[in-house]
Every structure is written in C-alpha cells, then in structure tokens.
Write a protein that holds these residues in place. Sequence first.
Motif, PDB file in Angstrom:
ATOM      1  N   ALA A   1       0.832  -1.204   0.000  1.00 15.92           N
ATOM      2  CA  ALA A   1       0.000   0.000   0.000  1.00 15.92           C
ATOM      3  C   ALA A   1       0.866   1.253   0.000  1.00 15.92           C
ATOM      4  O   ALA A   1       0.581   2.220  -0.717  1.00 15.92           O
ATOM      5  N   LYS A   2       1.951   1.231   0.786  1.00 15.29           N
ATOM      6  CA  LYS A   2       2.866   2.371   0.846  1.00 15.29           C
ATOM      7  C   LYS A   2       3.518   2.615  -0.507  1.00 15.29           C
ATOM      8  O   LYS A   2       3.626   3.752  -0.978  1.00 15.29           O
ATOM      9  N   ALA A   3       3.968   1.531  -1.140  1.00 19.54           N
ATOM     10  CA  ALA A   3       4.609   1.626  -2.457  1.00 19.54           C
ATOM     11  C   ALA A   3       3.622   2.153  -3.498  1.00 19.54           C
ATOM     12  O   ALA A   3       3.970   3.010  -4.324  1.00 19.54           O
ATOM     13  N   ALA A   4       2.394   1.657  -3.456  1.00 21.55           N
ATOM     14  CA  ALA A   4       1.371   2.098  -4.413  1.00 21.55           C
ATOM     15  C   ALA A   4       1.034   3.566  -4.204  1.00 21.55           C
ATOM     16  O   ALA A   4       0.823   4.309  -5.168  1.00 21.55           O
ATOM     17  N   LEU A   5       1.012   3.993  -2.931  1.00 23.78           N
ATOM     18  CA  LEU A   5       0.723   5.402  -2.629  1.00 23.78           C
ATOM     19  C   LEU A   5       1.827   6.307  -3.162  1.00 23.78           C
ATOM     20  O   LEU A   5       1.549   7.383  -3.687  1.00 23.78           O
ATOM     21  N   GLN A   6       3.063   5.869  -3.059  1.00 29.22           N
ATOM     22  CA  GLN A   6       4.186   6.674  -3.561  1.00 29.22           C
ATOM     23  C   GLN A   6       4.130   6.835  -5.074  1.00 29.22           C
ATOM     24  O   GLN A   6       4.618   7.826  -5.608  1.00 29.22           O
ATOM     25  N   LEU A   7       3.536   5.863  -5.757  1.00 31.02           N
ATOM     26  CA  LEU A   7       3.355   5.984  -7.205  1.00 31.02           C
ATOM     27  C   LEU A   7       2.120   6.820  -7.548  1.00 31.02           C
ATOM     28  O   LEU A   7       2.104   7.534  -8.555  1.00 31.02           O
ATOM     29  N   ALA A   8       1.087   6.718  -6.732  1.00 29.61           N
ATOM     30  CA  ALA A   8      -0.172   7.420  -7.014  1.00 29.61           C
ATOM     31  C   ALA A   8      -0.071   8.912  -6.737  1.00 29.61           C
ATOM     32  O   ALA A   8      -0.697   9.719  -7.439  1.00 29.61           O
ATOM     33  N   GLU A   9       0.703   9.283  -5.722  1.00 30.88           N
ATOM     34  CA  GLU A   9       0.784  10.689  -5.322  1.00 30.88           C
ATOM     35  C   GLU A   9       1.260  11.611  -6.456  1.00 30.88           C
ATOM     36  O   GLU A   9       0.583  12.591  -6.769  1.00 30.88           O
ATOM     37  N   PRO A  10       2.397  11.316  -7.113  1.00 32.10           N
ATOM     38  CA  PRO A  10       2.804  12.203  -8.217  1.00 32.10           C
ATOM     39  C   PRO A  10       1.833  12.178  -9.396  1.00 32.10           C
ATOM     40  O   PRO A  10       1.692  13.170 -10.108  1.00 32.10           O
ATOM     41  N   GLU A  11       1.161  11.056  -9.585  1.00 32.93           N
ATOM     42  CA  GLU A  11       0.189  10.956 -10.679  1.00 32.93           C
ATOM     43  C   GLU A  11      -0.994  11.883 -10.424  1.00 32.93           C
ATOM     44  O   GLU A  11      -1.481  12.547 -11.348  1.00 32.93           O
ATOM     45  N   LEU A  12      -1.455  11.937  -9.184  1.00 34.39           N
ATOM     46  CA  LEU A  12      -2.541  12.850  -8.806  1.00 34.39           C
ATOM     47  C   LEU A  12      -2.086  14.301  -8.960  1.00 34.39           C
ATOM     48  O   LEU A  12      -2.832  15.151  -9.460  1.00 34.39           O
ATOM     49  N   ALA A  13      -0.861  14.583  -8.535  1.00 35.34           N
ATOM     50  CA  ALA A  13      -0.324  15.947  -8.652  1.00 35.34           C
ATOM     51  C   ALA A  13      -0.208  16.359 -10.120  1.00 35.34           C
ATOM     52  O   ALA A  13      -0.516  17.503 -10.483  1.00 35.34           O
ATOM     53  N   ARG A  14       0.206  15.415 -10.952  1.00 34.25           N
ATOM     54  CA  ARG A  14       0.337  15.692 -12.388  1.00 34.25           C
ATOM     55  C   ARG A  14      -1.022  15.991 -13.006  1.00 34.25           C
ATOM     56  O   ARG A  14      -1.169  16.921 -13.803  1.00 34.25           O
ATOM     57  N   ALA A  15      -2.022  15.222 -12.614  1.00 35.85           N
ATOM     58  CA  ALA A  15      -3.382  15.441 -13.129  1.00 35.85           C
ATOM     59  C   ALA A  15      -3.896  16.815 -12.697  1.00 35.85           C
ATOM     60  O   ALA A  15      -4.547  17.515 -13.472  1.00 35.85           O
ATOM     61  N   ALA A  16      -3.590  17.194 -11.463  1.00 34.68           N
ATOM     62  CA  ALA A  16      -4.007  18.515 -10.974  1.00 34.68           C
ATOM     63  C   ALA A  16      -3.278  19.618 -11.743  1.00 34.68           C
ATOM     64  O   ALA A  16      -3.875  20.633 -12.101  1.00 34.68           O
ATOM     65  N   GLY A  17      -2.012  19.403 -12.018  1.00 38.98           N
ATOM     66  CA  GLY A  17      -1.219  20.388 -12.762  1.00 38.98           C
ATOM     67  C   GLY A  17      -1.712  20.570 -14.183  1.00 38.98           C
ATOM     68  O   GLY A  17      -1.647  21.666 -14.745  1.00 38.98           O
ATOM     69  N   LYS A  18      -2.202  19.491 -14.777  1.00 43.26           N
ATOM     70  CA  LYS A  18      -2.703  19.543 -16.158  1.00 43.26           C
ATOM     71  C   LYS A  18      -4.147  20.024 -16.234  1.00 43.26           C
ATOM     72  O   LYS A  18      -4.703  20.177 -17.311  1.00 43.26           O
ATOM     73  N   GLY A  19      -4.789  20.190 -15.071  1.00 43.50           N
ATOM     74  CA  GLY A  19      -6.160  20.681 -15.066  1.00 43.50           C
ATOM     75  C   GLY A  19      -7.215  19.596 -15.177  1.00 43.50           C
ATOM     76  O   GLY A  19      -8.393  19.894 -15.376  1.00 43.50           O
TER      77      GLY A  19
END
Length: 88
Positions: free
Chosen positions: A47-65
């Motif tokens: 779960a920790k490893a998956a969260l570390q991968l998901a966090e930047p993906e969410l940030a990227r989606a927010a950055g792209k709008g």
Amino acid sequence: MANTTSAKKATRKMARRTAINKTRRSRVRGFVRKVEEAIASGNADQAKAALQLAEPELARAAGKGVLHRNTASRKVSRLAQRVKAISA
C-alpha cells in the motif's frame, strides 16, 4: 453544429483535449485503485509503495487541469491516512 471556421477548429481542439483528459483521468483512477486494493488486502508495504506511485500521478493530473488541486490533495491525504492506519 459549428458554422464558422474558428468554431469548427475549436470543436476539433475540444475533442482532442477531451480524449487526452479522459486518458489521464483513467490513469489516475488506476493508480488510486491499486492503493485501495493494497489497503483492502491489508498489505502495508504494498500500500505504501502504491501510494508513492499514485501521489505524483494525482499531482500531475491537478497540474494539467484534469483534477482540481484541492481534489488531488484531498485524495492523497485520505489515502495516506488509510495507509497509515493499516501500518499501525
């Protein structure tokens, strides 16, 4: 139906952006689902490893709008909270 040349171009651009955004949103959902599955299985390390991968993906989606930045932040926060709960 669009009549002017500029309106037709705008329609084409919207269709392209919609397809790209749909792909990005789907990608984010996949990463979040992996975290949730790891939490459901009770595997804290996974779960920790998956969260570390998901966090930047969410940030990227927010950055792209694709997502609002507060939405992305809230999702990360809630996932992190759940991961921490199974770790303890």
